[in-house]
Design a protein around this motif. Structure first.
Motif, mmCIF file in Angstrom:
data_model
loop_
_atom_site.group_PDB
_atom_site.id
_atom_site.type_symbol
_atom_site.label_atom_id
_atom_site.label_comp_id
_atom_site.label_asym_id
_atom_site.label_seq_id
_atom_site.Cartn_x
_atom_site.Cartn_y
_atom_site.Cartn_z
ATOM 1 N N ASP A 141 0.831 -1.204 0.000
ATOM 2 C CA ASP A 141 0.000 0.000 0.000
ATOM 3 C C ASP A 141 0.866 1.254 0.000
ATOM 4 O OD1 ASP A 141 -2.329 -1.459 0.002
ATOM 5 O OD2 ASP A 141 -2.590 -1.386 2.174
ATOM 6 N N TYR A 142 1.972 1.218 0.741
ATOM 7 C CA TYR A 142 2.845 2.390 0.784
ATOM 8 C C TYR A 142 3.526 2.618 -0.563
ATOM 9 C CZ TYR A 142 6.113 5.907 2.275
ATOM 10 O OH TYR A 142 6.810 7.081 2.386
ATOM 11 N N LEU A 143 3.940 1.538 -1.235
ATOM 12 C CA LEU A 143 4.553 1.683 -2.547
ATOM 13 C C LEU A 143 3.567 2.265 -3.549
ATOM 14 C CD1 LEU A 143 6.635 -1.608 -2.843
ATOM 15 C CD2 LEU A 143 7.509 0.710 -2.526
ATOM 16 N N ALA A 144 2.309 1.838 -3.454
ATOM 17 C CA ALA A 144 1.277 2.401 -4.342
ATOM 18 C C ALA A 144 1.111 3.898 -4.071
ATOM 19 C CB ALA A 144 -0.044 1.667 -4.137
ATOM 20 N N TYR A 145 1.109 4.271 -2.784
ATOM 21 C CA TYR A 145 1.019 5.691 -2.428
ATOM 22 C C TYR A 145 2.224 6.454 -2.974
ATOM 23 C CZ TYR A 145 2.139 9.736 0.447
ATOM 24 O OH TYR A 145 2.526 10.982 0.868
ATOM 25 N N ALA A 146 3.433 5.894 -2.802
ATOM 26 C CA ALA A 146 4.654 6.567 -3.249
ATOM 27 C C ALA A 146 4.652 6.749 -4.765
ATOM 28 C CB ALA A 146 5.882 5.762 -2.812
ATOM 29 N N LYS A 147 4.252 5.713 -5.485
ATOM 30 C CA LYS A 147 4.218 5.801 -6.948
ATOM 31 C C LYS A 147 3.246 6.885 -7.410
ATOM 32 C CE LYS A 147 3.445 2.973 -11.071
ATOM 33 N NZ LYS A 147 3.147 1.610 -11.579
ATOM 34 N N ASN A 148 2.066 6.894 -6.809
ATOM 35 C CA ASN A 148 1.055 7.886 -7.207
ATOM 36 C C ASN A 148 1.489 9.295 -6.818
ATOM 37 O OD1 ASN A 148 -0.597 5.872 -8.244
ATOM 38 N ND2 ASN A 148 -1.691 5.588 -6.306
ATOM 39 N N TYR A 149 2.115 9.440 -5.643
ATOM 40 C CA TYR A 149 2.538 10.767 -5.186
ATOM 41 C C TYR A 149 3.608 11.341 -6.106
ATOM 42 C CZ TYR A 149 4.015 14.550 -2.124
ATOM 43 O OH TYR A 149 4.321 15.780 -1.629
ATOM 44 N N ILE A 150 4.595 10.520 -6.450
ATOM 45 C CA ILE A 150 5.680 11.016 -7.305
ATOM 46 C C ILE A 150 5.173 11.289 -8.708
ATOM 47 C CG2 ILE A 150 7.869 10.340 -8.385
ATOM 48 C CD1 ILE A 150 8.649 9.071 -5.735
ATOM 49 N N LEU A 262 12.373 5.877 3.606
ATOM 50 C CA LEU A 262 11.593 4.779 4.172
ATOM 51 C C LEU A 262 11.771 3.501 3.358
ATOM 52 C CD1 LEU A 262 8.238 6.482 5.256
ATOM 53 C CD2 LEU A 262 10.109 5.679 6.706
ATOM 54 N N ILE A 263 11.879 3.633 2.038
ATOM 55 C CA ILE A 263 12.135 2.449 1.208
ATOM 56 C C ILE A 263 13.554 1.937 1.458
ATOM 57 C CG2 ILE A 263 12.381 1.646 -1.173
ATOM 58 C CD1 ILE A 263 10.055 3.489 -1.923
ATOM 59 N N ALA A 264 14.536 2.846 1.593
ATOM 60 C CA ALA A 264 15.906 2.431 1.923
ATOM 61 C C ALA A 264 15.940 1.714 3.268
ATOM 62 C CB ALA A 264 16.837 3.647 1.941
ATOM 63 N N GLN A 265 15.193 2.223 4.237
ATOM 64 C CA GLN A 265 15.134 1.584 5.551
ATOM 65 C C GLN A 265 14.534 0.189 5.448
ATOM 66 O OE1 GLN A 265 16.058 3.517 8.734
ATOM 67 N NE2 GLN A 265 16.442 1.358 9.045
ATOM 68 N N TYR A 266 13.575 0.019 4.535
ATOM 69 C CA TYR A 266 12.921 -1.277 4.375
ATOM 70 C C TYR A 266 13.907 -2.345 3.916
ATOM 71 C CZ TYR A 266 8.864 -4.247 3.840
ATOM 72 O OH TYR A 266 7.949 -5.246 4.005
ATOM 73 N N PHE A 267 14.899 -1.945 3.101
ATOM 74 C CA PHE A 267 15.886 -2.906 2.617
ATOM 75 C C PHE A 267 17.078 -3.050 3.557
ATOM 76 C CE2 PHE A 267 13.761 -1.952 -1.453
ATOM 77 C CZ PHE A 267 13.537 -3.256 -1.893
ATOM 78 N N TYR A 268 17.163 -2.233 4.576
ATOM 79 C CA TYR A 268 18.327 -2.243 5.468
ATOM 80 C C TYR A 268 18.585 -3.608 6.115
ATOM 81 C CZ TYR A 268 21.333 -0.885 9.398
ATOM 82 O OH TYR A 268 22.351 -0.802 10.302
ATOM 83 N N PRO A 269 17.561 -4.319 6.606
ATOM 84 C CA PRO A 269 17.845 -5.637 7.214
ATOM 85 C C PRO A 269 18.461 -6.632 6.236
ATOM 86 C CG PRO A 269 15.670 -4.867 7.857
ATOM 87 C CD PRO A 269 16.152 -3.948 6.778
ATOM 88 N N GLN A 270 18.149 -6.522 4.952
ATOM 89 C CA GLN A 270 18.682 -7.478 3.990
ATOM 90 C C GLN A 270 20.188 -7.324 3.827
ATOM 91 O OE1 GLN A 270 16.376 -8.065 0.427
ATOM 92 N NE2 GLN A 270 14.480 -7.397 1.398
ATOM 93 N N GLN A 271 20.704 -6.110 4.037
ATOM 94 C CA GLN A 271 22.145 -5.894 3.968
ATOM 95 C C GLN A 271 22.870 -6.617 5.104
ATOM 96 O OE1 GLN A 271 22.986 -1.658 3.915
ATOM 97 N NE2 GLN A 271 21.120 -1.241 2.757
ATOM 98 N N GLN A 272 22.209 -6.811 6.225
ATOM 99 C CA GLN A 272 22.841 -7.379 7.404
ATOM 100 C C GLN A 272 22.625 -8.875 7.556
ATOM 101 O OE1 GLN A 272 22.733 -4.613 10.969
ATOM 102 N NE2 GLN A 272 20.810 -4.104 9.972
ATOM 103 N N THR A 273 21.822 -9.474 6.679
ATOM 104 C CA THR A 273 21.440 -10.878 6.881
ATOM 105 C C THR A 273 21.566 -11.705 5.610
ATOM 106 O OG1 THR A 273 19.114 -10.296 6.467
ATOM 107 C CG2 THR A 273 19.841 -10.342 8.766
#
Length: 505
Positions: A141-150, A262-273
């Motif tokens: 839902d947030y990605l849909a909001y981000a796409k529409n907003y931009i 916020l999208i960068a933060q969403y991928f942050y755990p993948q860098q560590q695991t």
């Protein structure tokens, strides 16, 4: 289809995929006791897989020229036969979305469903890093909001202006994450709702923060101190700082910075695991596919096809191999998961000395699930890399100093070297070793509004001059005033080098 073969040959249908999913789910739930989100499996073409590569694997992502550039690069290499495509892409969402290639054989569909829809799915749902930093239920839902907003911003302010802002935000996205939580994050949907309510208040705060500082010694000092407190310096999240405090940004620009961070933060755990995540998924698919073969659900030919793909995935080239690119996270992760299971099930005396709480516990899945839930790569390797595995991998520690005439072998896989090897390898997976520690240190509130950042230098590793100049150019674009980046020795606090940039006129 209960009890018989799930498929014969390479062909499959959507009914076959459903049968495979259901059979894999039984093994995953009953034998491995995995705890997963509901699954959503999407079948896509090679071109759609290339498109997913280009936009970080996320559906509904906003448009940007860099995604098209990556698509052209990947497509050229793929069409030339120089590189294959991933068999799947999995998204940390609820339900968990797994993209599978329509070109996959039936065996490979079974493999990727076991690997992604259950192995990665369990890890996403249960690992503390993902539970702490991500909101699987709200990301789509947030990605849909981000796409529409931009898209709306592009229509209103022009594509060139939005693209310029996104270029700068993307350049700083690695420094747009919080590495240490200050409070429990709210959901992305709640973030969107709250942002709409606080925009007016935020603009009032900006006006108050950046109005002319009044004259007079004591009054001036108190005002500046108050404003510094509002800025919460030092600040490790540079995009957050710019979103909240950059003097010249408009509200829509601040919102786009928030979307990127916020999208960068969403991928942050993948860098560590990476090692743990792939190790978990690979161990799960190996156990599941082996169980399906033992039950007679897949043929010997299908199992051999699976073993060939599995072996390729966990292959670790030697340092002299032309394909060597460092340690393969699939190989190290899978071997460590198998080793933990061995220690829990049939430990040696050496294992009992190194892992007294784990050795002989008898329940390998309980041990593995505890590991998958409570560690990240660096702490996982520091805690569970065993002497047995160090000998198997023939690990040794080499020190390569620039001014030294020869390489120095600091430690090998023997009694004296085990601790050093484990500590050294685990340190290579610390996020700070690969992402520079840069923080906003100060800002001249009363005069030039010059922004000062500090890069904490470890082991004398300074930033690349060319890359630093490019990133500083983007930083000055967002800040609007002069920026100074000082490289400070982490041990002595001595300023080793300074980089300066001014906004373009």
């Amino acid at each position: 289809m209960s009890g018989g073969l799930l498929f014969e040959g390479k062909d499959w249908s959507f009914e076959t995929l459903q049968d495979i999913h259901d059979a894999v789910a039984v093994v995953a739930k009953e034998d491995l006791r995995l705890d997963t989100f509901p699954n959503q499996i999407e079948v896509i073409t090679a071109e759609q897989m290339l498109d997913a590569y280009s936009s970080t694997g996320m559906p509904l992502l906003y448009r940007h020229w860099s995604f098209g550039k990556r698509f052209a690069q990947y497509e050229g290499v793929y069409r030339a036969g120089l590189q294959g495509l991933a068999y799947e892409i999995v998204i940390n969402a609820n339900p968990c979305i797994s993209y599978v290639m329509e070109e996959n054989s039936a065996t490979m569909q079974a493999l990727v469903i076991a690997h992604a829809a259950f192995g990665h799915n369990h890890f996403f749902k249960n690992n503390y890093q993902f539970r702490q930093w991500t909101d699987p239920g709200g990301i789509l839902d947030y990605l849909a909001y981000a796409k529409n907003y931009i898209a709306a911003c592009e229509e209103r302010y022009g594509e060139a202006e939005v693209e310029r802002l996104l270029d700068s935000a993307h350049a700083l996205s690695a420094q747009g994450v919080d590495r240490y939580p200050r409070k429990r994050p709210i959901s992305l949907a709640e973030e969107e709702r709250r942002d709409r309510e606080r925009r007016d208040e935020r603009e009032r705060l900006y006006n108050d923060l950046w109005r002319t500082v009044p004259g007079g010694g004591e009054t001036r000092r108190k005002t500046v101190d108050h404003q510094r407190a509002l800025l919460r310096l030092p600040q490790e999240n540079i995009l957050y700082f710019l979103e909240k405090a950059a003097p010249k940004l408009h509200p829509w620009q601040r919102e786009i910075l928030r979307i990127v961070r916020l999208i960068a933060q969403y991928f942050y755990p993948q860098q560590q695991t990476k090692v743990m995540n792939e190790g978990c998924a690979t161990y799960c698919h190996y156990r599941i596919m082996s169980s399906l073969h033992e039950q007679g659900r897949i043929t010997d030919g299908s199992f051999l096809e699976f073993l060939q793909s599995h072996t390729n995935a966990i292959r670790q080239p030697t340092a002299h191999d032309q394909t060597y690119g460092g340690i393969n996270p699939y190989a190290l992760g899978f071997d460590m998961m198998c080793d933990i299971a061995r220690i829990a099930r049939a430990p040696t005396e050496e294992d009992r000395q190194w892992f007294p709480d784990l050795a002989g516990s008898g329940d390998e899945m309980a041990a593995l699930k505890d590991v998958w839930a409570n560690y990240r790569d660096d702490s996982f390797i520091a805690q569970f890399l065993s002497p047995h595995l160090m000998r198997k991998w023939r690990l040794f520690h080499i020190i390569d100093q620039e001014n030294a005439p020869k390489l120095k072998v600091e430690a090998i896989h023997n009694e004296r070297g085990y601790q050093d090897l484990r500590r050294t390898l685990s340190s290579d997976y610390e996020v700070g070793r690969h992402t520079p520690d840069i923080q906003v240190a100060d800002v001249d509130l009363a005069g030039s509004r010059r922004l000062v950042l500090h890069h904490r230098v470890f082991a004398g590793k300074l930033l690349d001059v060319v890359d630093t100049a490019l990133v500083l150019r983007h930083l000055t674009t967002l800040w609007g005033y002069d920026v100074v980046l000082e490289e400070v020795d982490a041990a002595t606090n001595e300023v080793l080098k300074a980089h300066m940039a001014s906004p373009e006129p």
